[in-house]
Scaffold this motif. Structure first.
Motif, short mmCIF file in Angstrom:
data_model
loop_
_atom_site.label_atom_id
_atom_site.label_comp_id
_atom_site.label_asym_id
_atom_site.label_seq_id
_atom_site.Cartn_x
_atom_site.Cartn_y
_atom_site.Cartn_z
N ALA A 159 0.83 -1.20 0.00
CA ALA A 159 0.00 0.00 0.00
C ALA A 159 0.87 1.26 0.00
N SER A 160 0.27 2.36 -0.41
CA SER A 160 1.02 3.62 -0.43
C SER A 160 1.32 4.09 0.99
N THR A 161 2.40 4.83 1.11
CA THR A 161 2.70 5.52 2.36
C THR A 161 1.80 6.75 2.46
N ILE A 162 1.22 6.97 3.64
CA ILE A 162 0.31 8.10 3.84
C ILE A 162 0.94 9.09 4.80
N VAL A 163 1.01 10.34 4.37
CA VAL A 163 1.52 11.43 5.22
C VAL A 163 0.40 12.44 5.44
N ASP A 164 0.17 12.79 6.69
CA ASP A 164 -0.82 13.80 7.06
C ASP A 164 -0.14 15.16 7.10
N ALA A 165 -0.62 16.08 6.24
CA ALA A 165 -0.05 17.43 6.19
C ALA A 165 -1.08 18.47 6.61
N THR A 166 -2.03 18.07 7.46
CA THR A 166 -3.11 18.99 7.84
C THR A 166 -2.83 19.74 9.13
N SER A 167 -1.70 19.49 9.75
CA SER A 167 -1.34 20.23 10.97
C SER A 167 0.05 20.82 10.78
N GLY A 168 0.61 21.36 11.82
CA GLY A 168 1.92 22.00 11.70
C GLY A 168 3.05 21.05 11.42
N THR A 169 2.86 19.76 11.71
CA THR A 169 3.90 18.76 11.53
C THR A 169 3.47 17.74 10.49
N LEU A 170 4.31 17.48 9.50
CA LEU A 170 4.03 16.39 8.56
C LEU A 170 4.32 15.09 9.28
N ARG A 171 3.37 14.16 9.20
CA ARG A 171 3.50 12.93 9.98
C ARG A 171 3.04 11.73 9.15
N VAL B 270 6.83 3.99 0.25
CA VAL B 270 7.92 4.95 0.40
C VAL B 270 8.37 4.95 1.85
N THR B 271 9.61 4.64 2.11
CA THR B 271 10.09 4.53 3.48
C THR B 271 10.22 5.90 4.15
N LEU B 272 10.22 5.89 5.47
CA LEU B 272 10.40 7.13 6.21
C LEU B 272 11.75 7.76 5.91
N ASP B 273 12.78 6.94 5.75
CA ASP B 273 14.10 7.48 5.43
C ASP B 273 14.08 8.24 4.10
N ARG B 274 13.38 7.69 3.11
CA ARG B 274 13.29 8.38 1.82
C ARG B 274 12.52 9.69 1.95
N LEU B 275 11.43 9.68 2.72
CA LEU B 275 10.67 10.90 2.93
C LEU B 275 11.56 11.97 3.56
N ARG B 276 12.37 11.57 4.53
CA ARG B 276 13.19 12.53 5.26
C ARG B 276 14.36 13.07 4.43
N GLU B 277 14.64 12.43 3.31
CA GLU B 277 15.61 13.00 2.39
C GLU B 277 15.07 14.24 1.70
N VAL B 278 13.75 14.40 1.73
CA VAL B 278 13.08 15.49 1.02
C VAL B 278 12.53 16.54 1.97
N ALA B 279 12.00 16.11 3.11
CA ALA B 279 11.34 17.04 4.04
C ALA B 279 11.42 16.50 5.45
N ASP B 280 11.13 17.35 6.40
CA ASP B 280 11.11 16.96 7.82
C ASP B 280 9.76 16.30 8.10
N VAL B 281 9.77 14.98 8.23
CA VAL B 281 8.55 14.21 8.42
C VAL B 281 8.67 13.40 9.69
N ALA B 282 7.67 13.49 10.55
CA ALA B 282 7.65 12.71 11.78
C ALA B 282 7.19 11.29 11.48
N GLY B 283 7.75 10.35 12.19
CA GLY B 283 7.32 8.96 12.04
C GLY B 283 6.06 8.70 12.82
N PRO B 284 5.40 7.58 12.58
CA PRO B 284 4.14 7.28 13.27
C PRO B 284 4.30 7.11 14.77
N ASP B 285 5.52 6.80 15.24
CA ASP B 285 5.74 6.60 16.67
C ASP B 285 6.37 7.82 17.34
N ASP B 286 6.62 8.88 16.56
CA ASP B 286 7.21 10.08 17.14
C ASP B 286 6.15 10.89 17.88
#
Length: 260
Positions: free
Chosen positions: A180-192, A199-215
């Protein structure tokens, strides 16, 4: 009675795409291949068609479908207040297995279900899906399966689960994604990340500051003891389960999760 049309060859898929476009324009449902799993699609701006999609899957309005788009330029027509970091993620991972949750344009005349003003958007990386989307415009698309069963990876599995509730099946062979696709919520101040996927979290973080689901949220992280932050609960990783309290979607490569 449903019809099945092969869409493995762009030189011969014209008739099948035509039938799918006609079905969508009449409020019907279409099963289509994507780069992740098969999806069941309906006109995103036809409330009755979206209701029929949910009924075919055996699910309610509390689990609205995501929307597939043919081009990143569609983003601002469907969403508002798009953060710059979210745009960078879209540029990096569209088309592909990446879904972004944004605030929906309030003027849009659609009813996807209980979205709480959000919309989950994805551009699939599949030529037949994109050929269809370029002619229909945005489609509400959920994974092509009955709720609680695995998403279909070929058209026969989709037909076995959904039957004549679907007007047209587009047969693109067995899809090889399966994740399944990776889902990122961008509706608040933090992308999560609210669902981990293609798409892995490491790949996302190469592009933007993204919080992990456990952060933990930034404010909680600053005030809470280290051991409490480490134990912060994360979102479900089940690709076909609703994520509690998260404005997410389900998957057709796609998503299960809008806020429910």
């Amino acid at each position: 009675m449903s019809s099945v049309h092969p869409v493995t060859d762009p030189n011969t898929w014209g008739a099948g795409i035509d039938e799918a476009v006609n079905a969508i324009s009449r409020g019907g449902l279409v099963v289509l291949p994507t780069d992740t799993v098969y999806g069941i699609g309906a006109d995103a701006f036809d409330a009755e068609a979206v209701s029929a999609l949910l009924a075919a899957k055996g699910r309610g309005r509390h689990m609205p479908p995501p929307v597939l788009v043919p081009d990143a330029r569609t983003l601002d027509g469907l969403a508002t207040d798009v953060p710059d970091a979210a745009r960078r993620l879209v540029e990096a991972f569209w088309p592909g297995g990446f879904t972004i949750i944004l605030q929906a344009q309030p003027s849009l005349a659609w009813d996807l279900g209980e979205t709480h003003g959000t919309v989950a958007l994805r551009m699939p990386d599949h030529p037949a899906a994109l050929a269809l989307l370029r002619r229909t415009g945005p489609l509400a698309v959920s994974s092509a399966n009955a709720t609680g069963r695995p998403a279909a990876l070929d058209v026969d599995d989709a037909r076995e689960q959904l039957g004549d509730a679907v007007t047209v099946y587009l047969d693109g062979g067995t899809v090889t994604g399966g994740v399944a696709s990776t889902i990122v919520d961008a509706t608040s101040g933090t992308l999560r990340v609210v669902r981990q996927g293609a798409v892995t979290l490491d790949r996302l973080r190469e592009v933007a500051d993204v919080a992990g689901p456990d952060d933990a949220p930034a404010d909680a992280r600053a005030d809470a003891p280290a051991d409490a932050v480490a134990d912060a609960p994360g979102a479900s990783e089940d690709p076909v389960a609703a994520i509690a309290d998260a404005p997410t979607t389900d998957d057709a490569g796609e998503p299960e999760a809008n806020r429910g």
